[in-house]
Design a protein around this motif. Structure first.
Motif, PDB file in Angstrom:
ATOM      1  N   THR A 107      50.269  49.639  42.696  1.00 46.46           N
ATOM      2  CA  THR A 107      49.041  49.358  41.943  1.00 46.46           C
ATOM      3  C   THR A 107      48.375  48.107  42.501  1.00 46.46           C
ATOM      4  OG1 THR A 107      50.140  47.917  40.336  1.00 46.46           O
ATOM      5  CG2 THR A 107      50.111  50.298  39.853  1.00 46.46           C
ATOM      6  N   PRO A 108      47.067  47.911  42.252  1.00 45.41           N
ATOM      7  CA  PRO A 108      46.400  46.677  42.679  1.00 45.41           C
ATOM      8  C   PRO A 108      47.107  45.424  42.168  1.00 45.41           C
ATOM      9  CG  PRO A 108      44.772  48.289  42.033  1.00 45.41           C
ATOM     10  CD  PRO A 108      46.107  48.877  41.667  1.00 45.41           C
ATOM     11  N   ARG A 129      43.327  33.340  40.472  1.00 40.31           N
ATOM     12  CA  ARG A 129      42.605  34.049  41.536  1.00 40.31           C
ATOM     13  C   ARG A 129      42.515  35.539  41.233  1.00 40.31           C
ATOM     14  NH1 ARG A 129      45.409  31.307  46.869  1.00 40.31           N
ATOM     15  NH2 ARG A 129      44.366  29.272  46.716  1.00 40.31           N
ATOM     16  N   LYS A 130      43.608  36.100  40.756  1.00 38.53           N
ATOM     17  CA  LYS A 130      43.618  37.529  40.454  1.00 38.53           C
ATOM     18  C   LYS A 130      42.566  37.861  39.400  1.00 38.53           C
ATOM     19  CE  LYS A 130      47.606  39.310  39.432  1.00 38.53           C
ATOM     20  NZ  LYS A 130      48.739  39.731  38.568  1.00 38.53           N
ATOM     21  N   LYS A 131      42.517  37.092  38.328  1.00 35.91           N
ATOM     22  CA  LYS A 131      41.559  37.339  37.252  1.00 35.91           C
ATOM     23  C   LYS A 131      40.127  37.256  37.778  1.00 35.91           C
ATOM     24  CE  LYS A 131      40.471  35.829  32.518  1.00 35.91           C
ATOM     25  NZ  LYS A 131      39.018  35.737  32.683  1.00 35.91           N
ATOM     26  N   LYS A 132      39.855  36.223  38.566  1.00 35.63           N
ATOM     27  CA  LYS A 132      38.513  36.023  39.105  1.00 35.63           C
ATOM     28  C   LYS A 132      38.110  37.168  40.033  1.00 35.63           C
ATOM     29  CE  LYS A 132      35.825  32.867  42.028  1.00 35.63           C
ATOM     30  NZ  LYS A 132      35.860  31.608  42.815  1.00 35.63           N
ATOM     31  N   MET A 133      38.991  37.536  40.965  1.00 30.45           N
ATOM     32  CA  MET A 133      38.665  38.556  41.964  1.00 30.45           C
ATOM     33  C   MET A 133      38.612  39.949  41.344  1.00 30.45           C
ATOM     34  SD  MET A 133      38.220  36.994  44.886  1.00 30.45           S
ATOM     35  CE  MET A 133      38.656  37.976  46.307  1.00 30.45           C
ATOM     36  N   PHE A 134      39.534  40.253  40.457  1.00 28.01           N
ATOM     37  CA  PHE A 134      39.548  41.570  39.825  1.00 28.01           C
ATOM     38  C   PHE A 134      38.291  41.783  38.987  1.00 28.01           C
ATOM     39  CE2 PHE A 134      44.175  43.255  39.820  1.00 28.01           C
ATOM     40  CZ  PHE A 134      44.306  42.941  41.157  1.00 28.01           C
ATOM     41  N   ASP A 140      39.671  45.062  37.527  1.00 31.09           N
ATOM     42  CA  ASP A 140      40.481  44.760  36.342  1.00 31.09           C
ATOM     43  C   ASP A 140      40.799  46.003  35.523  1.00 31.09           C
ATOM     44  OD1 ASP A 140      37.742  44.768  35.992  1.00 31.09           O
ATOM     45  OD2 ASP A 140      37.750  43.326  34.352  1.00 31.09           O
ATOM     46  N   SER A 141      39.883  46.956  35.460  1.00 29.31           N
ATOM     47  CA  SER A 141      40.117  48.187  34.694  1.00 29.31           C
ATOM     48  C   SER A 141      41.073  49.144  35.403  1.00 29.31           C
ATOM     49  CB  SER A 141      38.788  48.905  34.434  1.00 29.31           C
ATOM     50  OG  SER A 141      37.901  48.078  33.710  1.00 29.31           O
ATOM     51  N   PHE A 142      41.333  48.873  36.695  1.00 29.61           N
ATOM     52  CA  PHE A 142      42.193  49.757  37.484  1.00 29.61           C
ATOM     53  C   PHE A 142      43.461  49.039  37.962  1.00 29.61           C
ATOM     54  CE2 PHE A 142      37.821  51.093  37.857  1.00 29.61           C
ATOM     55  CZ  PHE A 142      37.874  52.475  37.708  1.00 29.61           C
ATOM     56  N   ALA A 143      43.755  47.897  37.345  1.00 26.99           N
ATOM     57  CA  ALA A 143      44.854  47.051  37.816  1.00 26.99           C
ATOM     58  C   ALA A 143      46.187  47.758  37.843  1.00 26.99           C
ATOM     59  CB  ALA A 143      44.948  45.790  36.957  1.00 26.99           C
ATOM     60  N   GLU A 144      46.411  48.690  36.918  1.00 29.10           N
ATOM     61  CA  GLU A 144      47.690  49.379  36.849  1.00 29.10           C
ATOM     62  C   GLU A 144      47.596  50.848  37.262  1.00 29.10           C
ATOM     63  OE1 GLU A 144      50.484  48.028  36.565  1.00 29.10           O
ATOM     64  OE2 GLU A 144      49.829  46.003  35.995  1.00 29.10           O
ATOM     65  N   VAL A 145      46.511  51.182  37.955  1.00 32.62           N
ATOM     66  CA  VAL A 145      46.334  52.539  38.475  1.00 32.62           C
ATOM     67  C   VAL A 145      46.883  52.599  39.898  1.00 32.62           C
ATOM     68  CG1 VAL A 145      44.660  54.332  39.091  1.00 32.62           C
ATOM     69  CG2 VAL A 145      44.279  52.902  37.065  1.00 32.62           C
ATOM     70  N   LYS A 157      37.793  47.748  48.015  1.00 30.15           N
ATOM     71  CA  LYS A 157      37.704  46.510  47.244  1.00 30.15           C
ATOM     72  C   LYS A 157      39.081  45.859  47.102  1.00 30.15           C
ATOM     73  CE  LYS A 157      33.739  47.896  44.389  1.00 30.15           C
ATOM     74  NZ  LYS A 157      33.312  48.231  43.008  1.00 30.15           N
ATOM     75  N   VAL A 158      40.096  46.678  46.805  1.00 21.46           N
ATOM     76  CA  VAL A 158      41.457  46.158  46.663  1.00 21.46           C
ATOM     77  C   VAL A 158      41.942  45.569  47.989  1.00 21.46           C
ATOM     78  CG1 VAL A 158      43.872  46.769  46.181  1.00 21.46           C
ATOM     79  CG2 VAL A 158      42.034  47.727  44.780  1.00 21.46           C
ATOM     80  N   SER A 159      41.640  46.243  49.089  1.00 22.22           N
ATOM     81  CA  SER A 159      42.018  45.739  50.414  1.00 22.22           C
ATOM     82  C   SER A 159      41.371  44.381  50.680  1.00 22.22           C
ATOM     83  CB  SER A 159      41.596  46.733  51.505  1.00 22.22           C
ATOM     84  OG  SER A 159      42.257  47.971  51.355  1.00 22.22           O
TER      85      SER A 159
END
Length: 258
Positions: A107-108, A129-134, A140-145, A157-159
């Motif tokens: 997952t991302p 950083r994760k919160k800001k970038m996601f 952020d809505s796909f963090a666990e996809v 985007k994740v890359s």
């Protein structure tokens, strides 16, 4: 201006297998992919490497990112040699390529944490950083996809986010908008402008004229592995469009080969 990247005559030669010789319709056993390429990039500057497919752009960026070694020449990234100090170089750069393949079952969120740990990013800073970038890229809505279930644009985007987990000074992007829809391409382009405004040094390779014109301060045109010209965008094009100037140069080079 502070020079943050200096490329000094890098050269890369690949051996061709019989199958590759057949596909490329050549009897030559070697191919010179990059031939004595030199250029510089400065702090807060976006440098564009422009050329057709197969010109040597990706090979050049892979050399700068220490993924492959040059047969000759060197490059200094913030004073560190890609040949003698590759591990130090890797700490200072972020590298994104359109050919980066993320593992489908991660997952991302997991990938961001994993690569942050590799770079030794402290937990609290990692989470900030994760919160800001996601949030910025709508991840952020796909963090666990799982990656396998993400769209092509979301994967890109994740890359991009993963390549920047350690907040690098020098950012190297190979075809950053390749294959993206217009909305995602604009998000990436706008983000590159933000990074430039923050004083980052960015090197991008592309064959898209509009991208170079939008974000680059200087441009180097590479054809058949050679840097045929390198200057500010304004000095290079004058009153012409970049596209017209490129094809003018390309036809001159083709004429010299004939």
């Amino acid at each position: 201006m502070e020079e943050l990247l200096r490329v000094e005559g890098i050269r890369k030669v690949f051996k061709l297998s019989p199958k590759q010789q057949k596909l490329q319709k050549t009897k030559e056993k070697e191919k010179v992919a990059v031939d004595k390429v030199s250029f510089s990039a400065y702090r807060g500057e976006v440098f564009g490497l422009l050329g057709p497919n197969g010109a040597g752009k990706t090979t050049t960026l892979r050399i700068l990112s220490t993924l492959i070694k040059p047969n000759a020449g060197d490059a200094l990234l913030d004073g560190k040699s890609i040949v003698k100090e590759p591990e130090e170089v890797r700490k200072k750069i972020g590298f994104l390529t359109s050919e980066l393949k993320l593992e489908d079952f991660f997952t991302p969120n997991y990938l961001f944490n994993f690569f942050s740990n590799l770079y030794g990013v402290p937990y609290e800073l990692r989470e900030q950083r994760k919160k800001k970038m996601f949030e910025k890229f709508g991840v952020d809505s796909f963090a666990e996809v799982k990656v396998a279930n993400l769209s092509t644009g979301m994967k890109q985007k994740v890359s991009l986010i993963i390549s920047l987990v350690h907040d690098p000074e020098i950012i190297i992007f190979d075809e950053p908008t390749n294959g993206l829809d217009v909305i995602t391409a604009k998000v990436v382009t706008d983000f590159l402008k933000e990074l430039k405004a923050e004083g980052r040094t960015i090197v991008v390779s592309t064959h898209i004229f509009e991208l170079i014109e939008k974000i680059c301060d200087r441009v180097g045109i590479i054809i058949d592995g050679k840097m045929v010209c390198c200057d500010t965008l304004r000095a290079l094009t004058g009153e012409q469009s970049l596209e017209d100037k490129f094809f003018e140069i390309y036809e001159e080079v083709a004429g010299d080969r004939a």
